[in-house]
Write a protein that holds these residues in place. Structure first.
Motif, mmCIF file in Angstrom:
data_model
loop_
_atom_site.group_PDB
_atom_site.id
_atom_site.type_symbol
_atom_site.label_atom_id
_atom_site.label_comp_id
_atom_site.label_asym_id
_atom_site.label_seq_id
_atom_site.Cartn_x
_atom_site.Cartn_y
_atom_site.Cartn_z
ATOM 1 N N ASP A 286 0.841 -1.198 0.000
ATOM 2 C CA ASP A 286 0.000 0.000 0.000
ATOM 3 C C ASP A 286 0.875 1.247 0.000
ATOM 4 O O ASP A 286 1.625 1.503 0.957
ATOM 5 N N VAL A 287 0.799 2.035 -1.065
ATOM 6 C CA VAL A 287 1.653 3.221 -1.212
ATOM 7 C C VAL A 287 1.301 4.282 -0.166
ATOM 8 O O VAL A 287 2.179 4.984 0.343
ATOM 9 N N PHE A 288 0.021 4.388 0.183
ATOM 10 C CA PHE A 288 -0.401 5.357 1.195
ATOM 11 C C PHE A 288 0.273 5.073 2.537
ATOM 12 O O PHE A 288 0.832 5.978 3.178
ATOM 13 N N SER A 289 0.256 3.820 2.958
ATOM 14 C CA SER A 289 0.908 3.444 4.210
ATOM 15 C C SER A 289 2.410 3.652 4.135
ATOM 16 O O SER A 289 3.045 4.075 5.111
ATOM 17 N N ARG A 290 2.993 3.371 2.975
ATOM 18 C CA ARG A 290 4.441 3.550 2.821
ATOM 19 C C ARG A 290 4.829 5.026 2.929
ATOM 20 O O ARG A 290 5.878 5.364 3.495
ATOM 21 N N ILE A 291 3.996 5.900 2.386
ATOM 22 C CA ILE A 291 4.299 7.331 2.476
ATOM 23 C C ILE A 291 4.177 7.812 3.920
ATOM 24 O O ILE A 291 4.987 8.620 4.397
ATOM 25 N N ILE A 292 3.161 7.328 4.636
ATOM 26 C CA ILE A 292 2.991 7.712 6.047
ATOM 27 C C ILE A 292 4.191 7.257 6.872
ATOM 28 O O ILE A 292 4.765 8.036 7.650
ATOM 29 N N ILE A 445 12.891 -0.557 3.247
ATOM 30 C CA ILE A 445 12.330 0.368 4.239
ATOM 31 C C ILE A 445 11.483 1.433 3.533
ATOM 32 O O ILE A 445 11.924 2.017 2.537
ATOM 33 N N PRO A 446 10.277 1.687 4.021
ATOM 34 C CA PRO A 446 9.455 2.744 3.410
ATOM 35 C C PRO A 446 10.106 4.120 3.587
ATOM 36 O O PRO A 446 10.238 4.615 4.709
ATOM 37 N N GLU A 447 10.544 4.684 2.510
ATOM 38 C CA GLU A 447 11.150 6.021 2.506
ATOM 39 C C GLU A 447 10.786 6.675 1.198
ATOM 40 O O GLU A 447 10.694 6.005 0.168
ATOM 41 N N TRP A 448 10.545 7.983 1.227
ATOM 42 C CA TRP A 448 9.980 8.640 0.062
ATOM 43 C C TRP A 448 10.842 8.477 -1.194
ATOM 44 O O TRP A 448 10.325 8.335 -2.304
ATOM 45 N N GLY A 470 6.214 12.133 -4.862
ATOM 46 C CA GLY A 470 6.804 13.390 -5.333
ATOM 47 C C GLY A 470 6.122 14.595 -4.717
ATOM 48 O O GLY A 470 6.779 15.563 -4.298
ATOM 49 N N ILE A 471 4.776 14.542 -4.635
ATOM 50 C CA ILE A 471 4.023 15.640 -4.022
ATOM 51 C C ILE A 471 4.368 15.757 -2.541
ATOM 52 O O ILE A 471 4.515 16.867 -2.004
ATOM 53 N N ALA A 472 4.519 14.607 -1.861
ATOM 54 C CA ALA A 472 4.873 14.628 -0.433
ATOM 55 C C ALA A 472 6.214 15.319 -0.218
ATOM 56 O O ALA A 472 6.366 16.138 0.700
ATOM 57 N N ILE A 473 7.196 15.005 -1.047
ATOM 58 C CA ILE A 473 8.517 15.631 -0.926
ATOM 59 C C ILE A 473 8.430 17.126 -1.190
ATOM 60 O O ILE A 473 8.979 17.943 -0.438
ATOM 61 N N ILE A 474 7.710 17.494 -2.249
ATOM 62 C CA ILE A 474 7.580 18.911 -2.600
ATOM 63 C C ILE A 474 6.907 19.692 -1.477
ATOM 64 O O ILE A 474 7.360 20.784 -1.090
#
Length: 496
Positions: A286-292, A445-448, A470-474
């Motif tokens: 799940d990409v959402f969980s990985r971003i969190i 490891i989940p990292e952006w 990408g949006i999270a990093i920006i």
């Protein structure tokens, strides 16, 4: 338009805030509209279409409010009560996630600006965002064992935050607050342990004004935070930074780590849905969980790799700036050699030599930043060392190390704080860049940066895998930059 009318518009921070909110709302309408219509198939997406209509209505209402504000300012020089009540409707926009119009609505509800009131409603918004994001876990196959308890605590915190907003919305907190409010300040500080740092700041402010009778300390606190809270871009940046930190803390009780790391080959490359808001990657994660969960790594590496050179570089710069002879030459020439090596190249060399892991990544990013912090501190110390209070301390026979760390460094540190805030964003980008190249944290490891690396392989077929990280990093980098600009304006005596 007369000169007085033009001045009334320019000096109104609320009018500027309203204009900023309108521009952002229109931009979001365009973004949602582009995503709502599929050009290849000629169909409309119901979710994006609904958001487009909702934000279009918000933009139209904000336009009406802006026109009324301009009319009030031109006619009377002040925003009338009727216009402020109209803006209260924008409080409902939090239901569609528009924090821009919501913050504007809160600001308009109180005629006289207040540090405590502003911090209280930003604290409430942060808590609402945490609950909203956490509730998305209800659509997953199962939730964490601590989910219900965590959500109950968060709902209680929301109720407490609402009470705080009401109290500070009616209370005059410019100078002193009744001593009884110190218990409220303690309670606010306790809520800050949930990750909502607005609670710490607000609680300290209440304790300061309810227990301290030193007016100079209170005035200095008011002066700095009044500038920051009036700067809506700085506050939005602070909101996102604190939200990112808070959701990282909240994820321990509300998110399931297995969804972010365990492979699920039956759910590979799924489109975004309620169960998987950002879709799934090529391993079914799940990409959402990985971003969190990735926010933890980005924040830890970004902040720690900034604090280390801040301390080491600050110490070396302070010593070099105070003893501006042979010691200065030795320290600065050594740092010049280190400064001559590009930071990213030095980081790659360190990681290649010692291996790719989180600790080595922090060390690699920290070493290259030491010279810039040392140069900044040295310049500040050299300027402060020539001031009269330092000469007076020397004349009284004060030891050099006491003069440096009790007199000089505290009066030279404000630019360092601003620089640190502005460079955390660069550290976040460097962390993601090295992970993207396979030289950062471990791939599993989940990292952006790791998430973005996977998404880059599917830009044509599944572009959302790269767009969301990408949006999270920006957003995080932009937030730190906004906050840094606000701190610079607040701490720069030239702008007084």
């Amino acid at each position: 338009m007369t000169i007085q009318q033009d001045f009334a518009l320019k000096r109104s921070q609320e009018y500027k805030h309203a204009l900023f909110v309108l521009v952002i709302s229109i931009a979001l309408v365009i973004v949602f509209l582009v995503n709502a219509f599929d050009v290849t198939e000629g169909t409309w997406n119901k979710v994006w279409g609904s958001l487009t209509i909702a934000y279009l209505v918000i933009a139209c209402w904000q336009t009406i409010i802006l026109v009324c504000m301009k009319r009030d300012l031109l006619n009377t020089g002040d925003i009338q009560k009727r216009t402020r009540l109209m803006s209260a409707v924008n409080l409902l926009t939090i239901l569609v996630g528009n924090v821009f119009t919501t913050t504007f609505a809160f600001r308009m509800l109180r005629r006289k600006a207040s540090i405590e009131y502003t911090l209280s409603y930003y604290m409430l918004l942060t808590q609402l965002l945490i609950v909203s994001v956490s509730l998305l876990n209800l659509f997953k196959p199962y939730v964490s064992d601590m989910f219900l308890l965590s959500m109950a605590v968060f709902i209680l915190l929301i109720i407490f935050d609402v009470v705080a907003v009401v109290i500070f919305g009616k209370l005059d907190t410019d100078r002193h607050i009744k001593p009884a409010f110190k218990w409220l300040g303690i309670a606010l500080i306790i809520t800050g342990f949930s990750g909502n740092i607005f609670g710490f700041i607000l609680g300290y402010s209440v304790l300061l004004k309810s227990t301290n009778r030193d007016m100079s300390t209170i005035d200095k606190w008011n002066k700095i935070w009044s500038k920051i809270t009036k700067n809506f871009t700085a506050m939005l940046g602070l909101l996102f930074v604190i939200f990112t930190f808070a959701i990282s803390i909240a994820s321990y009780g509300t998110f399931v780590y297995e969804f972010a790391v365990e492979n699920n080959y039956e759910s590979m490359l799924l489109e975004p849905s309620l169960a998987n808001p950002f879709g799934t990657d090529n391993f079914g994660r799940d990409v959402f969980s990985r971003i969190i969960y990735g926010a933890r790594i980005s924040l830890i590496v970004g902040v720690v790799s900034t604090l280390i050179p801040l301390v080491i570089g600050g110490f070396l710069g302070a010593v070099a700036g105070y003893y501006n002879k042979s010691i200065d030459n030795v320290i600065m020439r050594i740092l010049d050699v280190l400064y001559a090596v590009p930071g990213i190249l030095l980081a790659i060399a360190i990681i290649a030599a010692f291996g790719a892991n989180t600790v080595n990544l922090i060390i690699a990013l920290s070493v290259g930043s030491i010279p810039t912090y040392a140069r900044t501190m040295r310049a500040n110390v050299m300027m402060v060392s020539n001031l009269e209070f330092v000469e007076a301390a020397k004349a009284l026979g004060e030891e050099d190390w006491k003069i440096i760390f009790k007199q000089v460094v505290p009066n030279s540190f404000a630019p360092m704080i601003v620089k640190a805030t502005l460079t955390i964003g660069g550290a976040v980008i460097a962390t993601s860049s090295l992970s993207f190249l396979g030289l950062g944290v471990e791939p599993h490891i989940p990292e952006w940066g790791n998430i973005l690396k996977v998404g880059s392989m599917y830009l044509e077929t599944n572009p959302y895998l790269a767009i969301f990280p990408g949006i999270a990093i920006i957003l995080l980098v932009l937030s730190f930059n906004f906050l840094g600009d606000g701190l610079r304006d607040a701490l720069d005596p030239k702008l007084d």
